[in-house]
Design a protein around this motif. Sequence first.
Motif, PDB file in Angstrom:
ATOM      1  N   ASN A   1       0.844  -1.191   0.000  1.00 22.05           N
ATOM      2  CA  ASN A   1       0.000   0.000   0.000  1.00 22.05           C
ATOM      3  C   ASN A   1       0.879   1.239   0.000  1.00 22.05           C
ATOM      4  O   ASN A   1       2.101   1.147  -0.041  1.00 22.05           O
ATOM      5  CB  ASN A   1      -1.050  -0.054   1.114  1.00 22.05           C
ATOM      6  N   GLN A   2       0.271   2.381   0.061  1.00 21.54           N
ATOM      7  CA  GLN A   2       1.026   3.633  -0.126  1.00 21.54           C
ATOM      8  C   GLN A   2       2.112   3.822   0.933  1.00 21.54           C
ATOM      9  O   GLN A   2       3.050   4.562   0.725  1.00 21.54           O
ATOM     10  CB  GLN A   2       0.093   4.846  -0.091  1.00 21.54           C
ATOM     11  N   THR A   3       1.950   3.184   2.079  1.00 15.68           N
ATOM     12  CA  THR A   3       2.942   3.397   3.130  1.00 15.68           C
ATOM     13  C   THR A   3       4.057   2.359   3.051  1.00 15.68           C
ATOM     14  O   THR A   3       4.770   2.145   4.017  1.00 15.68           O
ATOM     15  CB  THR A   3       2.275   3.303   4.509  1.00 15.68           C
TER      16      THR A   3
ATOM     17  N   THR B   1       3.944  -0.748   3.084  1.00 15.66           N
ATOM     18  CA  THR B   1       3.706  -1.998   3.787  1.00 15.66           C
ATOM     19  C   THR B   1       3.382  -3.014   2.701  1.00 15.66           C
ATOM     20  O   THR B   1       2.533  -2.749   1.851  1.00 15.66           O
ATOM     21  CB  THR B   1       2.506  -1.853   4.734  1.00 15.66           C
TER      22      THR B   1
ATOM     23  N   LYS C   1       2.664  -9.078   7.171  1.00 14.81           N
ATOM     24  CA  LYS C   1       3.009  -7.865   6.428  1.00 14.81           C
ATOM     25  C   LYS C   1       4.474  -7.535   6.685  1.00 14.81           C
ATOM     26  O   LYS C   1       5.011  -7.823   7.755  1.00 14.81           O
ATOM     27  CB  LYS C   1       2.123  -6.710   6.886  1.00 14.81           C
TER      28      LYS C   1
HETATM   29  C1  LIG Z   1      -0.902   0.233   4.852  1.00 16.13           C
HETATM   30  O1  LIG Z   1      -0.869  -0.922   5.662  1.00 16.13           O
HETATM   31  C2  LIG Z   1      -0.539  -0.674   7.019  1.00 16.13           C
HETATM   32  C3  LIG Z   1      -0.427  -2.000   7.730  1.00 16.13           C
HETATM   33  O2  LIG Z   1      -1.586  -2.755   7.606  1.00 16.13           O
HETATM   34  C4  LIG Z   1      -1.641   0.173   7.613  1.00 16.13           C
HETATM   35  O3  LIG Z   1      -1.339   0.458   8.954  1.00 16.13           O
HETATM   36  C5  LIG Z   1      -1.744   1.457   6.817  1.00 16.13           C
HETATM   37  O4  LIG Z   1      -2.836   2.208   7.305  1.00 16.13           O
HETATM   38  C6  LIG Z   1      -1.958   1.165   5.349  1.00 16.13           C
HETATM   39  N1  LIG Z   1      -1.946   2.390   4.609  1.00 16.13           N
HETATM   40  C7  LIG Z   1      -2.821   2.670   3.669  1.00 16.13           C
HETATM   41  C8  LIG Z   1      -2.649   3.979   3.005  1.00 16.13           C
HETATM   42  O5  LIG Z   1      -3.684   1.874   3.354  1.00 16.13           O
END
Ligand SMILES: *[C@@H]1O[C@H](CO)[C@@H](O)[C@H](O)[C@H]1NC(C)=O
Length: 316
Positions: free
Chosen positions: A113-115, A117, A131
């Motif tokens: 995802n964008q972060t 992860t 993850k």
């Molecule tokens: C990405 O995944 C992490 C871990 O599950 C989560 O905490 C975070 O909110 C996610 N970010 C987005 C933008 O979905």
Amino acid sequence: LLPPRNMESRFGVVLVLTLAAASSARESCNCVTNKRTLECAEDTSGNCLCMAVGSNQRVNCSVLTSKCLLMKAEMSSAKARRFPRPEHGFLDNDGIYNPDCEDNGIFKARQCNQTDTCWCVNTAGVRRTEKGDKNLRCSELVRTNWIFIELRHKERSKAFHPRAVANDLRQIIQNRYKLNPKYITAIDYEYPLIHIDLMQNASQKSNGDVDIADVAYYFEKDVKRDSIFHPGHAFNLSINGEPLDVEKILIYYVDEKNPEFSMKHLTAGVIAVMVVVILTIITGITVLVITRRRRTGKYEKVEIKEMGEMRRVQNL
Ligand SMILES: *[C@@H]1O[C@H](CO)[C@@H](O)[C@H](O)[C@H]1NC(C)=O
Ligand SMILES: *[C@@H]1O[C@H](CO)[C@@H](O)[C@H](O)[C@H]1NC(C)=O
Ligand SMILES: *[C@@H]1O[C@H](CO)[C@@H](O)[C@H](O)[C@H]1NC(C)=O
Ligand SMILES: *[C@@H]1O[C@H](CO)[C@@H](O)[C@H](O)[C@H]1NC(C)=O
């Protein structure tokens, strides 16, 4: 009355518009199997081909669209709606995310995802590892070869006839989703639960065969009354002509290879089941979560999901 010159030019505009409409109408078509499509046109053999919303991939409306492209389209339509989000609401992010798809529409083995992860998924796009960060490697896309679906219908004065349940659901899966019935390996009914097994190994699946993961996704959306099909192809689940009102659906994805979760707290010998997706059939789940939490202080979708997952795994 309009002066003649003006009328003439108006007529010209109307004529041009009519011609434009006629030339596009000849080729445009409705995408039966995917309502989230654009730029639809019929090809020479009469199949409707469109662009899937959210990706620039062509989809063939004579067959189901892959789950990866469906999820992408759904995420992109959701983004377009900009209602303010409730402050403490949360979504089941493991259920739907904006996936990366291969050119042929299947999931990429690694999703992020964008972060940054990242996690590894199976052919149903369901997470099968812990993850990690963006250094996480997913060496292959592991196949989901068994999908176990459990439905619970609402209370009714009389149970359905088990044979009618099996026959009618088999017909629906075969006719609506075009799944070869050899992949429907069980349909059992025990009031108020219905269990459906879809099994399809890589070696069995031939080129034109729809994947069980795509079938399960279309079915899930139909059951939730959020059909992916074009609105002209809506339908209500029914058994022997009587409505089948589903109040809960659970979908278990079983992969060819064991998932790689660190399940230290689970007994050894647990091999099969992995992620459980619980979908309560309620529109506006987020709102429900908030109001229930305020009132009772104990309803949390995430908790229910985790509990369900663990309990089911241990049962096997
Ligand atoms: C990405 O995944 C992490 C871990 O599950 C989560 O905490 C975070 O909110 C996610 N970010 C987005 C933008 O979905
Ligand atoms: C679309 O699907 C139909 C039915 O399987 C198939 O006959 C046709 O060749 C496909 N068309 C394209 C362009 O893929
Ligand atoms: C499908 O694969 C599973 C696990 O690899 C195996 O147990 C089963 O016999 C296979 N079924 C068929 C029909 O090949
Ligand atoms: C499905 O059921 C609803 C409510 O019972 C009804 O309004 C609708 O017309 C039905 N749709 C179809 C396609 O039968």
